[in-house]
Design a protein around this motif. Structure first.
Motif, PDB file in Angstrom:
ATOM      1  N   PHE A  14       0.887  -1.165   0.000  1.00 61.07           N
ATOM      2  CA  PHE A  14       0.000   0.000   0.000  1.00 61.07           C
ATOM      3  C   PHE A  14       0.923   1.213   0.000  1.00 61.07           C
ATOM      4  N   ASN A  15       0.828   2.037  -1.026  1.00 61.04           N
ATOM      5  CA  ASN A  15       1.713   3.186  -1.166  1.00 61.04           C
ATOM      6  C   ASN A  15       0.903   4.475  -1.099  1.00 61.04           C
ATOM      7  N   GLY A  16       0.781   5.027   0.101  1.00 53.67           N
ATOM      8  CA  GLY A  16       0.082   6.304   0.293  1.00 53.67           C
ATOM      9  C   GLY A  16      -1.368   6.281  -0.128  1.00 53.67           C
ATOM     10  N   THR A  58      -2.060   5.859   3.758  1.00 49.07           N
ATOM     11  CA  THR A  58      -1.674   4.600   4.403  1.00 49.07           C
ATOM     12  C   THR A  58      -0.581   3.899   3.603  1.00 49.07           C
ATOM     13  N   ASN A  59       0.455   3.498   4.313  1.00 46.07           N
ATOM     14  CA  ASN A  59       1.546   2.711   3.739  1.00 46.07           C
ATOM     15  C   ASN A  59       1.634   1.395   4.492  1.00 46.07           C
ATOM     16  N   THR A  76     -12.530  -4.414   8.243  1.00 44.17           N
ATOM     17  CA  THR A  76     -13.204  -4.926   7.045  1.00 44.17           C
ATOM     18  C   THR A  76     -12.985  -4.002   5.863  1.00 44.17           C
ATOM     19  N   THR A  77     -13.007  -2.700   6.101  1.00 39.90           N
ATOM     20  CA  THR A  77     -12.776  -1.729   5.033  1.00 39.90           C
ATOM     21  C   THR A  77     -11.400  -1.923   4.410  1.00 39.90           C
ATOM     22  N   LEU A  78     -10.390  -2.083   5.259  1.00 41.32           N
ATOM     23  CA  LEU A  78      -9.023  -2.274   4.774  1.00 41.32           C
ATOM     24  C   LEU A  78      -8.910  -3.557   3.943  1.00 41.32           C
ATOM     25  N   ILE A  79      -9.515  -4.633   4.448  1.00 44.06           N
ATOM     26  CA  ILE A  79      -9.448  -5.915   3.742  1.00 44.06           C
ATOM     27  C   ILE A  79     -10.221  -5.858   2.432  1.00 44.06           C
ATOM     28  N   ARG A  80     -11.378  -5.191   2.436  1.00 44.06           N
ATOM     29  CA  ARG A  80     -12.150  -5.075   1.199  1.00 44.06           C
ATOM     30  C   ARG A  80     -11.372  -4.308   0.142  1.00 44.06           C
ATOM     31  N   ALA A  81     -10.628  -3.306   0.541  1.00 47.16           N
ATOM     32  CA  ALA A  81      -9.788  -2.578  -0.420  1.00 47.16           C
ATOM     33  C   ALA A  81      -8.698  -3.489  -0.958  1.00 47.16           C
ATOM     34  N   GLU A 133      -1.541   3.982  -4.430  1.00 48.17           N
ATOM     35  CA  GLU A 133      -1.748   2.772  -5.213  1.00 48.17           C
ATOM     36  C   GLU A 133      -1.476   1.534  -4.376  1.00 48.17           C
ATOM     37  N   ILE A 134      -2.125   0.444  -4.770  1.00 49.80           N
ATOM     38  CA  ILE A 134      -1.839  -0.872  -4.207  1.00 49.80           C
ATOM     39  C   ILE A 134      -1.054  -1.627  -5.269  1.00 49.80           C
TER      40      ILE A 134
END
Length: 199
Positions: free
Chosen positions: A20-22, A36-37, A57-62, A73-74
């Motif tokens: 996860f890059n910014g 978020t990194n 859950t939000t983080l995992i769904r992303a 970007e991921i």
């Protein structure tokens, strides 16, 4: 997100698995996880912890490509552009409590399909539930280019059964399983798809 989203990157540099890059994520009308990194490396295991409503859950769904990344970007370093399933989220399996409730209630979307409308998932045996036809949601009336390699699948299937110690559950009905047993069966089903990442 879609396959052409410029915020999804594929990179094969060794060591890193997902980065996860910014990033920032849109959830309904809110922007969350701003800047978020996070770097996951091959072979690591992570636990994402927090109170209800803290954003797990939000983080995992992303991560699974289910929510739009609106900044940063991921990068999926494991992605293989030469694979027919090169879209990286196709290589991630996510086992949830909702999946478990659906399996026990017999209302998985696959079983609502017309050709299987009489099948009740909760009434089928664990062996049936973990069959190649059900794991890969194969329509028996559809001609497909790449049928499952049955011998290879069954060999891997036995390995997964041993790993999770569920051989003794195979003849039992899904409905008869305890919460812990049904959870193991759902994890087995996810592993049988050979994901690069299991959540």
């Amino acid at each position: 997100m879609n396959r052409n989203d410029s915020r999804i990157k594929k990179d094969s540099r060794s060591g890193r698995f997902i980065s996860f890059n910014g990033i920032a994520i849109r959830l309904d009308e809110k922007i969350v996880f701003r800047n978020t990194n996070w770097h996951l490396y091959t072979g690591q295991q992570w636990a994402v912890l927090g109170k209800n409503g803290s954003g797990k859950t939000t983080l995992i769904r992303a991560l699974c490509g289910e929510l739009p990344v609106v900044a940063g970007e991921i990068t999926y370093h494991f992605a293989d552009d030469n694979s027919p399933d090169s879209f990286p989220q196709n290589r991630i399996s996510h086992v949830t409590f909702e999946d478990q409730r659906a399996a026990m209630a017999g209302n998985d979307l696959f079983y609502q399909a017309r050709w299987n409308s009489a099948v009740d998932e909760a009434q089928m045996s664990v062996a049936e539930y973990l069959s190649a036809r059900n794991v890969f949601e194969i329509n028996p009336y559809e001609v497909i280019d790449k049928p499952v390699d049955t011998a290879a699948f069954e060999k891997y299937q036995r390995r997964v059964y041993r790993l999770l110690d569920i051989t003794g559950l195979l003849q039992r009905r899904m409905l008869e399983l305890s919460n812990g047993e049904s959870r193991k069966v759902l994890i087995a089903r996810a592993l049988l798809k050979k994901p690069r990442l299991l959540i």
